[in-house]
Write a protein that holds these residues in place. Structure first.
Motif, mmCIF file in Angstrom:
data_model
loop_
_atom_site.group_PDB
_atom_site.id
_atom_site.type_symbol
_atom_site.label_atom_id
_atom_site.label_comp_id
_atom_site.label_asym_id
_atom_site.label_seq_id
_atom_site.Cartn_x
_atom_site.Cartn_y
_atom_site.Cartn_z
ATOM 1 N N THR A 190 0.814 -1.226 0.000
ATOM 2 C CA THR A 190 0.000 0.000 0.000
ATOM 3 C C THR A 190 0.844 1.272 0.000
ATOM 4 N N THR A 191 2.168 1.153 -0.034
ATOM 5 C CA THR A 191 2.976 2.385 0.024
ATOM 6 C C THR A 191 2.991 3.063 -1.337
ATOM 7 N N SER A 192 3.448 4.301 -1.351
ATOM 8 C CA SER A 192 3.538 5.023 -2.619
ATOM 9 C C SER A 192 4.834 4.702 -3.355
ATOM 10 N N ALA A 193 5.637 3.788 -2.814
ATOM 11 C CA ALA A 193 6.913 3.448 -3.459
ATOM 12 C C ALA A 193 6.695 2.939 -4.889
ATOM 13 N N GLY A 194 5.590 2.224 -5.128
ATOM 14 C CA GLY A 194 5.326 1.661 -6.460
ATOM 15 C C GLY A 194 4.997 2.706 -7.513
ATOM 16 N N LEU A 195 4.720 3.909 -7.088
ATOM 17 C CA LEU A 195 4.394 4.971 -8.050
ATOM 18 C C LEU A 195 5.647 5.485 -8.736
ATOM 19 N N ASN A 196 6.774 5.163 -8.127
ATOM 20 C CA ASN A 196 8.055 5.607 -8.659
ATOM 21 C C ASN A 196 8.607 4.491 -9.545
ATOM 22 N N HIS A 197 8.896 4.781 -10.805
ATOM 23 C CA HIS A 197 9.320 3.739 -11.730
ATOM 24 C C HIS A 197 10.795 3.346 -11.544
ATOM 25 N N SER A 198 11.503 3.994 -10.609
ATOM 26 C CA SER A 198 12.929 3.736 -10.489
ATOM 27 C C SER A 198 13.196 2.347 -9.912
ATOM 28 N N ALA A 199 14.432 1.899 -10.063
ATOM 29 C CA ALA A 199 14.831 0.573 -9.587
ATOM 30 C C ALA A 199 14.791 0.505 -8.065
ATOM 31 N N PHE A 200 14.723 1.648 -7.400
ATOM 32 C CA PHE A 200 14.747 1.669 -5.933
ATOM 33 C C PHE A 200 13.343 1.700 -5.346
ATOM 34 N N ALA A 201 12.362 1.405 -6.185
ATOM 35 C CA ALA A 201 10.983 1.611 -5.756
ATOM 36 C C ALA A 201 10.383 0.471 -4.936
ATOM 37 N N LEU A 202 11.144 -0.592 -4.680
ATOM 38 C CA LEU A 202 10.588 -1.686 -3.872
ATOM 39 C C LEU A 202 10.571 -1.290 -2.403
ATOM 40 N N PRO A 203 9.424 -1.417 -1.711
ATOM 41 C CA PRO A 203 9.423 -1.045 -0.295
ATOM 42 C C PRO A 203 10.211 -2.019 0.581
ATOM 43 N N ILE A 204 10.282 -3.299 0.160
ATOM 44 C CA ILE A 204 11.074 -4.281 0.930
ATOM 45 C C ILE A 204 11.796 -5.232 -0.032
ATOM 46 N N ALA A 205 12.885 -5.839 0.466
ATOM 47 C CA ALA A 205 13.591 -6.855 -0.328
ATOM 48 C C ALA A 205 12.690 -8.084 -0.440
ATOM 49 N N MET A 206 12.666 -8.707 -1.626
ATOM 50 C CA MET A 206 11.692 -9.772 -1.901
ATOM 51 C C MET A 206 12.329 -11.165 -1.981
ATOM 52 N N ASP A 207 13.620 -11.269 -1.618
ATOM 53 C CA ASP A 207 14.342 -12.544 -1.792
ATOM 54 C C ASP A 207 13.638 -13.724 -1.141
ATOM 55 N N ARG A 208 13.023 -13.481 0.016
ATOM 56 C CA ARG A 208 12.452 -14.612 0.772
ATOM 57 C C ARG A 208 10.973 -14.859 0.492
ATOM 58 N N LEU A 209 10.453 -14.259 -0.578
ATOM 59 C CA LEU A 209 9.031 -14.445 -0.895
ATOM 60 C C LEU A 209 8.756 -15.890 -1.302
ATOM 61 N N SER A 210 7.679 -16.458 -0.752
ATOM 62 C CA SER A 210 7.296 -17.830 -1.104
ATOM 63 C C SER A 210 6.667 -17.841 -2.497
ATOM 64 N N SER A 211 6.930 -18.904 -3.265
ATOM 65 C CA SER A 211 6.374 -18.976 -4.629
ATOM 66 C C SER A 211 4.868 -19.241 -4.585
ATOM 67 N N THR A 212 4.344 -19.627 -3.407
ATOM 68 C CA THR A 212 2.898 -19.869 -3.309
ATOM 69 C C THR A 212 2.144 -18.643 -2.761
#
Ligand code: ATR
Length: 277
Positions: A190-212
């Motif tokens: 829900t953050t506004s980080a996604g509105l920014n198209h830059s490579a730094f726009a991820l609010p958190i690192a996603m390495d540990r995201l489950s594939s499910t």
């Protein structure tokens, strides 16, 4: 008499609400129309008085008026009172005007359109603790979701929302969320980080995201935010913000007309509009 509805905001020219509501009204052959009105902050009080005077049957409110409009309304629904923000106004049969907030429930409808209602016992992570996150947290709890964690850059804001919920929810930092990511089954960005198209726009690192995992973003322009692109790469099921936009509008429409309109009637129109920009 022909009924008319509106959306007020500043700016307003990019709003897709007129396209969506007019399509629903045409589909149901209603003698009604929906217009965008540009209202600058200093004119809000007069604009609301004018809408009432001219007999507007109901209107939507977008940035930056969602909080400021409250003193000019006669009554607030519980959804709007809890959030301190209104996105929909409905003229009551007695001529008074009542404010609602359909954003949070709009998100839950969109989520359950995609995944059904059998996931309410899952671990949900909400990223961000602004107005949108607050509405979504309340609506998830009201719908029956029981395991909610809110992660935010400013943890005290996440804690403040948790303290207001009817269930025990956890507030954590963005770093903690990234570390514990594999334990979450539904993620809501829900953050506004996604509105920014830059490579730094991820609010958190996603390495540990489950594939499910089921991963939703509330931003719909762009449809595929950096967050969703990354989640898809990890194999997760992704849900764009377009469904939330449609259902917040559908709920408003249902308060005005007592009919819940079909999401699919407008989805392709909105996709075309977004794609053509
Ligand atoms: P809205 O009403 O749309 O939810 P908001 O109330 O301004 O908007 O909230 C914005 C949210 O995005 C907040 O959670 C904010 O974090 P803070 O509470 O710490 O300010 C978050 N946010 C904005 N930009 C961010 C960024 N670059 N990285 C992480 N979080 C961000």
């Amino acid at each position: 008499m022909r009924k008319w509805y509106a959306v007020i905001g500043d700016p307003i020219e990019h709003s897709m609400s007129p396209l969506m509501h007019n399509a629903w009204m045409a589909e149901e052959s209603r003698d009604a129309s929906y217009i965008p009105i540009h209202v600058q902050p200093e004119n809000l009080e007069q604009a609301v008085a004018s809408l009432k005077l001219l007999g507007c049957s109901g209107w939507n409110i977008t940035i930056p008026h969602k909080e400021k409009i409250i003193p000019y309304l006669d009554e607030l629904d519980e959804s709007a009172r809890k959030m301190g923000a209104v996105n929909t106004v409905v003229r009551q049969p007695n001529g008074t005007y009542k404010g609602y907030n359909t954003d949070g429930l709009g998100f839950v409808r969109s989520l359950e359109d995609e995944i059904g209602d059998s996931h309410r016992d899952k671990q949900v992570l909400i990223i961000g603790a602004g107005g949108a996150a607050r509405g979504i947290a309340f609506a998830l709890v009201a719908t029956g979701y029981r395991h909610i964690t809110i992660a935010n850059r400013t943890v005290s804001k996440a804690q403040a929302i948790c303290d207001e919920l009817d269930i025990t929810a956890k507030a954590i930092s963005l770093t903690e969320a990234a570390e514990q990511l594999s334990g979450f089954e539904i993620l809501v960005q829900t953050t506004s980080a996604g509105l920014n198209h830059s490579a730094f726009a991820l609010p958190i690192a996603m390495d540990r995201l489950s594939s499910t995992a089921i991963v939703a973003d509330i931003v719909y322009n762009p449809l595929m935010t950096p967050f969703l692109i990354e989640a898809k790469k990890k194999g997760a099921t992704v849900i764009t913000g377009l469904g939330m936009f449609i259902h917040q509008g559908a709920l408003a429409y249902s308060y005005w007309t007592d009919t819940y309109p079909k999401a699919k009637v407008v989805r392709h129109l909105l996709l075309e509009h977004l794609g053509g920009k």
